[in-house]
Design an enzyme around this catalytic site. Sequence first.
Site, PDB file in Angstrom:
ATOM      1  N   VAL A  16       0.957 -11.797   3.089  1.00 51.88           N
ATOM      2  CA  VAL A  16       0.784 -11.861   2.626  1.00 51.88           C
ATOM      3  C   VAL A  16       0.692 -13.222   2.624  1.00 51.88           C
ATOM      4  CG1 VAL A  16       0.015 -12.507   0.080  1.00 51.88           C
ATOM      5  CG2 VAL A  16       1.698  -9.700   0.856  1.00 51.88           C
ATOM      6  N   GLU A 183       6.878  -2.135   1.967  1.00 52.34           N
ATOM      7  CA  GLU A 183       7.530  -2.774   0.929  1.00 52.34           C
ATOM      8  C   GLU A 183       9.040  -2.751   2.956  1.00 52.34           C
ATOM      9  OE1 GLU A 183       8.563  -5.615  -1.210  1.00 52.34           O
ATOM     10  OE2 GLU A 183       6.328  -4.613  -1.687  1.00 52.34           O
ATOM     11  N   ASP A 194       9.835  -0.736  -6.723  1.00 56.82           N
ATOM     12  CA  ASP A 194       8.443  -0.741  -6.586  1.00 56.82           C
ATOM     13  C   ASP A 194       7.799  -0.731  -7.820  1.00 56.82           C
ATOM     14  OD1 ASP A 194       7.184  -2.798  -5.171  1.00 56.82           O
ATOM     15  OD2 ASP A 194       5.760  -0.971  -5.802  1.00 56.82           O
ATOM     16  N   LYS A 198       7.049  -3.208 -11.167  1.00 59.31           N
ATOM     17  CA  LYS A 198       5.798  -2.890 -11.306  1.00 59.31           C
ATOM     18  C   LYS A 198       5.856  -2.833 -13.010  1.00 59.31           C
ATOM     19  CE  LYS A 198       3.468  -3.262  -7.542  1.00 59.31           C
ATOM     20  NZ  LYS A 198       2.960  -2.331  -5.818  1.00 59.31           N
ATOM     21  N   GLY A 296      -1.962  -5.144   0.683  1.00 65.94           N
ATOM     22  CA  GLY A 296      -2.967  -5.256   1.914  1.00 65.94           C
ATOM     23  C   GLY A 296      -2.854  -7.109   2.074  1.00 65.94           C
TER      24      GLY A 296
END
Length: 411
Positions: A16, A183, A194, A198, A296
């Site tokens: 990222v 991850e 994960d 969220k 992504g």
Amino acid sequence: MSRKQLNIGLFGFGCVGHGLYEVLQKTPALRATIKNICVKDKNKEREIGPEHFTFDKNDILNDESINVIVELIDDADAAFEIVSAALKKGKAVVSANKKMVAEHFTELLKLQKEYNVPLLYEAAACASMPIIRNLEEYYDNDLLESIEGIVNGSTNYILTKTFEENLSYDEALKQAQDKGFAESNPILDTGGFDAKYKLQILVAHAFGYIAKPNDIFNIGIDNIGELELKYAREKGLKIKLVAKAFKREDGGLTALVIPKFVSPEDRLYNVDDVFNGVITKTGFADTHFFVGKGAGAYPTASAVLSDISALSYDYRYEYKKIYREENVFLAGDVALKVLLRHKKEDAENFKLYFNDIEEAYTNHDTGYLTGTITLENLKTLQSQNGGDRSFILIQAVTEKKAEATIPLEVV
Ligand SMILES: NC(=O)c1ccc[n+]([C@@H]2O[C@H](COP(=O)([O-])OP(=O)(O)OC[C@H]3O[C@@H](n4cnc5c(N)ncnc54)[C@H](OP(=O)(O)O)[C@@H]3O)[C@@H](O)[C@H]2O)c1
């Protein structure tokens, strides 16, 4: 309104971080420049020259010309140290780290208030999909009844590849890792953790409830077996890992992460590969459906970019629903219609936990039950040892409370 000049101190230059670096080169109108980048591994080869990097976080944190910290590292504990130090120094922060935000939500809220600085984290939930700001701003007045969605790109990719292309689980996981979706620690994705982090963040912005990680029940995809896949194929269904939260009229809020059978009529059915999709249901607008890439480099960087842009006009989350302090409490007394796959010898014991059984099937060594079970009983069963079993949600009964049938051996 003229935009503020933003001088960015970037932490992390992986999937990222590097994506953001490239995206920022292409958006000069934003008036945001990366002044310094902090990474960890001194021996790693980088795509840009060493003059851009530091290995000491204080080079960035103590640089008074840097007014924005963008935290994109894969270590939630180190990230919390960096983010809290930055907020204490009055620097605005953008983060994509759901584990960090979810685990330290209350502390981070306090720091933002105390030091009067914003922390934005749109990329932490559903990457490119603008869901947090919508929950925070748009659904302020219309009564939000439920959110349900596919919020983890890697597991959706794995399920799509194993289900539709008959790839092995390990091969599909490796592909997700190679593409930068997964991850660093795969259990975070495949165990549903994960998705749970969220969901915690979404629940805070949707319903104003700050849950702790252990409050939200999560089952991942790693126990899904051939029997469930066969059941789904025969009935024309797909299996998706969904994060679901719904609120009853009495304020009881249920939140869980669980694999679910979805039919072609369900909007999540065609949310495949790395895509995420979230359905919101409200009192007046009925339903909305959000869809977008859930992982992504560029998709995630686009959400980070949007937060950076929002800082340039002084946007911050107001956490209106949290401060409104409505009567919301976590409720486990809800009924879930599920399929439970089990070892053959467990069938009779497991039936006792169900309120009703619709279908029971066994073959030489395994079997499944479908029927209604309360979330509390499902949790009890899931925590028992000898875990060769899996649960797939068929449907949640969202409107009313459900009484658990008490297993006989407990009476
Ligand atoms: N990948 C996605 O699609 C995606 C989507 C949404 C959110 N996110 C979130 O975005 C964050 C970054 O993910 P990623 O996929 O970019 O991870 P990544 O590719 O594994 O990169 C992690 C980066 O963090 C750096 N780092 C680790 N510990 C550090 C420390 N203590 N101090 C400074 N730098 C440190 C690493 O340094 P070295 O380069 O020196 O190893 C590396 O550059 C995570 O919180 C993740 O959950 C990722």
